[in-house]
Motif scaffolding. Structure first.
Motif, short mmCIF file in Angstrom:
data_model
loop_
_atom_site.label_atom_id
_atom_site.label_comp_id
_atom_site.label_asym_id
_atom_site.label_seq_id
_atom_site.Cartn_x
_atom_site.Cartn_y
_atom_site.Cartn_z
N GLY A 66 -10.79 -66.38 97.34
CA GLY A 66 -10.54 -65.07 96.74
C GLY A 66 -11.79 -64.21 96.76
O GLY A 66 -12.83 -64.60 97.25
N THR A 67 -11.66 -63.02 96.20
CA THR A 67 -12.80 -62.11 96.13
C THR A 67 -13.95 -62.75 95.36
O THR A 67 -13.75 -63.28 94.27
CB THR A 67 -12.40 -60.80 95.43
OG1 THR A 67 -11.29 -60.23 96.13
CG2 THR A 67 -13.55 -59.82 95.40
N GLN A 68 -15.13 -62.69 95.96
CA GLN A 68 -16.30 -63.28 95.32
C GLN A 68 -17.18 -62.20 94.73
O GLN A 68 -17.35 -61.14 95.32
CB GLN A 68 -17.11 -64.10 96.33
CG GLN A 68 -16.35 -65.31 96.84
CD GLN A 68 -17.21 -66.26 97.65
OE1 GLN A 68 -18.41 -66.10 97.76
NE2 GLN A 68 -16.58 -67.27 98.22
N TYR A 69 -17.77 -62.48 93.58
CA TYR A 69 -18.66 -61.56 92.90
C TYR A 69 -20.03 -62.22 92.79
O TYR A 69 -20.13 -63.35 92.32
CB TYR A 69 -18.11 -61.21 91.51
CG TYR A 69 -16.78 -60.53 91.59
CD1 TYR A 69 -15.60 -61.27 91.60
CD2 TYR A 69 -16.70 -59.15 91.72
CE1 TYR A 69 -14.37 -60.65 91.71
CE2 TYR A 69 -15.47 -58.53 91.82
CZ TYR A 69 -14.32 -59.27 91.83
OH TYR A 69 -13.11 -58.67 91.95
N PHE A 70 -21.04 -61.50 93.23
CA PHE A 70 -22.36 -62.08 93.38
C PHE A 70 -23.31 -61.70 92.25
O PHE A 70 -23.24 -60.60 91.70
CB PHE A 70 -22.97 -61.64 94.71
CG PHE A 70 -22.37 -62.34 95.89
CD1 PHE A 70 -21.18 -61.90 96.44
CD2 PHE A 70 -22.98 -63.47 96.43
CE1 PHE A 70 -20.61 -62.57 97.52
CE2 PHE A 70 -22.43 -64.13 97.50
CZ PHE A 70 -21.23 -63.69 98.05
N GLY A 71 -24.23 -62.62 91.97
CA GLY A 71 -25.35 -62.34 91.09
C GLY A 71 -26.42 -61.57 91.85
O GLY A 71 -26.29 -61.31 93.04
N PRO A 72 -27.51 -61.20 91.16
CA PRO A 72 -28.56 -60.36 91.76
C PRO A 72 -29.49 -61.11 92.70
O PRO A 72 -30.27 -60.48 93.40
CB PRO A 72 -29.32 -59.84 90.55
CG PRO A 72 -29.13 -60.90 89.52
CD PRO A 72 -27.75 -61.45 89.74
N GLY A 73 -29.43 -62.43 92.70
CA GLY A 73 -30.28 -63.20 93.61
C GLY A 73 -31.55 -63.70 92.94
O GLY A 73 -32.05 -63.10 91.99
N THR A 74 -32.06 -64.82 93.47
CA THR A 74 -33.34 -65.39 93.05
C THR A 74 -34.18 -65.61 94.29
O THR A 74 -33.74 -66.28 95.22
CB THR A 74 -33.15 -66.74 92.33
OG1 THR A 74 -32.45 -66.55 91.11
CG2 THR A 74 -34.50 -67.39 92.04
N ARG A 75 -35.38 -65.02 94.28
CA ARG A 75 -36.29 -65.24 95.41
C ARG A 75 -37.17 -66.44 95.10
O ARG A 75 -37.87 -66.45 94.08
CB ARG A 75 -37.18 -64.02 95.64
CG ARG A 75 -36.42 -62.82 96.15
CD ARG A 75 -37.34 -61.72 96.64
NE ARG A 75 -36.54 -60.60 97.12
CZ ARG A 75 -36.04 -60.51 98.34
NH1 ARG A 75 -36.26 -61.46 99.21
NH2 ARG A 75 -35.33 -59.46 98.70
N LEU A 76 -37.11 -67.44 95.97
CA LEU A 76 -37.91 -68.65 95.79
C LEU A 76 -38.92 -68.77 96.92
O LEU A 76 -38.56 -68.67 98.09
CB LEU A 76 -37.01 -69.89 95.78
CG LEU A 76 -37.74 -71.23 95.72
CD1 LEU A 76 -38.47 -71.41 94.40
CD2 LEU A 76 -36.76 -72.39 95.94
N LEU A 77 -40.16 -68.98 96.54
CA LEU A 77 -41.23 -69.21 97.51
C LEU A 77 -41.81 -70.59 97.25
O LEU A 77 -42.24 -70.88 96.13
CB LEU A 77 -42.32 -68.14 97.36
CG LEU A 77 -43.59 -68.33 98.19
CD1 LEU A 77 -43.27 -68.33 99.68
CD2 LEU A 77 -44.63 -67.26 97.87
N VAL A 78 -41.78 -71.42 98.28
CA VAL A 78 -42.35 -72.77 98.19
C VAL A 78 -43.60 -72.80 99.05
O VAL A 78 -43.53 -72.63 100.27
CB VAL A 78 -41.36 -73.84 98.63
CG1 VAL A 78 -41.97 -75.23 98.44
CG2 VAL A 78 -40.04 -73.73 97.89
N LEU A 79 -44.74 -72.98 98.39
CA LEU A 79 -46.02 -72.94 99.11
C LEU A 79 -46.40 -74.29 99.70
O LEU A 79 -45.97 -75.34 99.18
CB LEU A 79 -47.12 -72.47 98.15
CG LEU A 79 -46.91 -71.06 97.58
CD1 LEU A 79 -47.94 -70.78 96.50
CD2 LEU A 79 -46.98 -70.02 98.68
#
Lengths: 109, 112
Positions: B99-112
């Protein structure tokens, strides 16, 4: 090949112009969604279609499951239409969505 | 009010680190999803769930665990983070599978 191919990969339009984006599917899909990802990275749902055509303001989308494609038409492009547009198609086999790689749209004043 | 929220919005960790990404939805939806977005790939499904205690494997699950503790909450766990997991992570919810999906704002992950 890729199950969902989006074209073009990038597009520039002048304000007021009309254009279309297209997704081709390698197999029969059950439904399609179109999203706009804005400059902040936020995904906005534009359309969900199980068949036929839907319109919302300056946007119109068509999904033809038998012919294995979907289109998104933008009329009278505005600066705020800039962003990346994704289609995602629901696989009839497993009901999961497969995303295209996106079309990067830039609207120029 | 945002119906799908994610935290943190940005995260930096080192290789081998332990990271938990959180997602909460107030849509009363049954299904929740974790995706990663990388240049040239669109979004790819990592894991999804159809209710509290349930977990289904997505298309790119290697290196990730997930847990759905309640109807509202879905967590993505990276127990030994690697640089290849540097990405933008999205959570989504839907009433039904497909069905229709509703998204969150996102999480930016940086792995050094």
């Amino acid at each position: 090949g890729m199950p969902v191919e989006q074209n073009p990969p990038a597009l520039s339009l002048y304000e007021g112009a009309d254009s279309g984006l297209r997704c081709n599917f390698s197999t029969t899909m059950k439904s399609v969604q179109w999203f706009q990802q804005n400059h902040r990275g936020r995904l906005i749902t534009l359309f969900y279609l199980a068949q036929g055509t839907k319109e919302n303001g300056r946007l119109k989308s068509t999904f033809n499951s038998k012919e294995r494609y979907s289109t998104l038409h933008i009329k009278d492009a505005q600066l705020e239409d800039s962003g990346t547009y994704f289609c995602a198609a629901e696989d009839t086999g497993n009901y999961k969505y497969v995303f295209g790689a996106g079309t990067r749209l830039k609207v120029i004043a | 009010e945002a119906a799908v929220t994610q935290s943190p919005r940005n995260k930096v960790t080192v290789t081998g680190g332990n990271v938990t990404l959180s997602c909460r939805q107030t849509n009363s939806h049954n299904y929740m999803y974790w995706y990663r977005q990388d240049t040239g790939h669109g979004l790819r499904l990592i894991h999804y769930s159809y209710g509290a205690g349930n977990l289904q494997i997505g298309d790119v699950p290697d290196g990730y665990k997930a847990t759905r503790t309640t109807q509202e909450d879905f967590f993505l766990l990276l127990e030994l983070a690697s640089p290849s997991q540097t990405s933008l992570y999205f959570c989504a919810s839907s009433e039904e599978l497909g069905g229709t999906q509703y998204f969150g704002p996102g999480t930016r992950l940086l792995v050094l």
